[in-house]
Scaffold this motif. Structure first.
Motif: not given
Length: 363
Positions: A180-200
């Motif tokens: 759950x933490x990894x998914x939430x981190x990726x949602x925040x990571x969208x601000x940095x690299x949206x493409x990578x975050x979305x595919x993860x």
């Protein structure tokens, strides 16, 4: 069979699927069992000028800088730990040391780089180790700007999120909160690299095994600091308020959609009773304060299962390593290697075991 089963997918395999889609996004699909970029780097390693200053991963975003500092703290503690089980193999240690180096830190054993090893896609640590070295030695390798930029994107994901998740993957009790933490981190990571975050996020959404109703109760037995007594009590209250279904649903679990405000308590549902019915333990302890749970025999029985159940299948990957090492140890000639492996296969059919009775029959 008509029985309810717990589906516990190999967590390392799930993470390999995740890193695979990120690599494909940035560098294209890998055609064949080996990564050609890794093979090129491995072949050039002996000629790489080790005196050229290595590339350090720039981290300027305030949130990423906080994540970076937590990774450095955790990995430094791992490398100073005396527990031999911390690193099942040397490549785990190498991966953690390389992560500290790429983040601009010096590991306890100092800065050194091992000769590049296996490049087969079946080797789980290959993506992590090779991508890190390729970025750090990108100047010496004379990579173009596009290649360096993509390696930087890859390693931000690897060093700050993937490798920490990998090192924690073998703990089943922590699996729900870590996922759950990894998914939430990726949602925040969208601000940095949206493409990578979305595919993860998309890939993790297809493999929510440890966030399913059936398995999410594992978190109530976690000793992670993220699993506070308050959160455990919320999960217990939610489970007590959820009626026990007369018949548990058979088949693969259903994966719930996770939002930025989703908590583990939100993922509790009727099928969450499965764990305790399968283990044949009572749940009276759920109504007690968390600090009293450990004194209940039913809780202890369930905890014993959750904390010892295997959630990674490293044995399969080690088998790949063993056969890879064996195949190249005796000969490097492809034809001779083929005959060698056929000979081993024939011998194993003749001697399916090594007990005295079998050996006497074949001799």
């Amino acid at each position: 069979m008509g029985k309810k089963l717990l589906y516990l997918a190999c967590r390392h395999h799930i993470l390999e699927l995740v890193v695979g889609v990120v690599w494909k996004l940035l560098f294209g699909a890998i055609l064949g069992p080996e990564n050609k970029l890794f093979a090129q780097f491995k072949a050039a390693w002996s000629d790489v000028d080790k005196e050229v200053p290595i590339q350090i991963l720039p981290v300027k975003n305030p949130w990423l800088l906080q994540v970076r500092n937590e990774v450095v703290k955790d990995f430094t503690a791992l490398l100073t730990c005396q527990d031999s089980a911390t690193f099942p193999r040397d490549d785990y240690r190498e991966c953690v040391e390389n992560t500290l180096i790429i983040l601009g830190e010096t590991p306890p054993r100092g800065i050194h780089f091992l000769k590049p090893g296996a490049i087969h896609q079946a080797r789980w640590m290959a993506n992590n180790i090779y991508a890190g070295k390729m970025y750090m030695f990108s100047k010496a390798m004379l990579y173009d700007d596009c290649m360096v930029a993509n390696l930087m994107r890859m390693n931000k994901f690897l060093a700050l999120f993937f490798t920490p998740a990998w090192m924690k993957a073998s703990n089943g009790a922590d699996a729900p909160i870590n996922d759950l933490q990894l998914i939430h981190d990726m949602m925040e990571f969208r601000r940095v690299d949206e493409e990578v975050a979305d595919i993860v996020i998309q890939k993790l959404g297809n493999h929510g095994w440890y966030l399913s109703e059936e398995v999410v109760p594992f978190a109530m037995f976690s000793k992670s600091q993220k699993m506070t007594d308050s959160l455990k009590q919320q999960m217990a209250a939610r489970l007590l308020a959820t009626p026990v279904p007369e018949n548990l649903r058979l088949g693969k679990p259903l994966f719930r959609k996770v939002a930025c405000d989703t908590t583990l308590a939100d993922l509790i549902g009727p099928e969450s009773h499965s764990l305790f019915r399968i283990l044949n333990v009572t749940t009276d302890w759920l109504a007690k304060p968390v600090k009293q749970w450990s004194s209940d025999p039913a809780f202890c029985a369930a905890e014993q299962f959750v904390r010892t159940v295997k959630v990674v299948n490293d044995a399969a990957e080690r088998g790949v390593k063993l056969i890879s090492d064996f195949a190249t140890l005796i000969t490097t000639d492809p034809q001779q290697r083929s005959w060698l492996l056929q000979g081993v296969e024939h011998h194993r059919k003749q001697c399916p075991s090594f007990d005295k009775k079998t050996l006497d029959m074949t001799l």
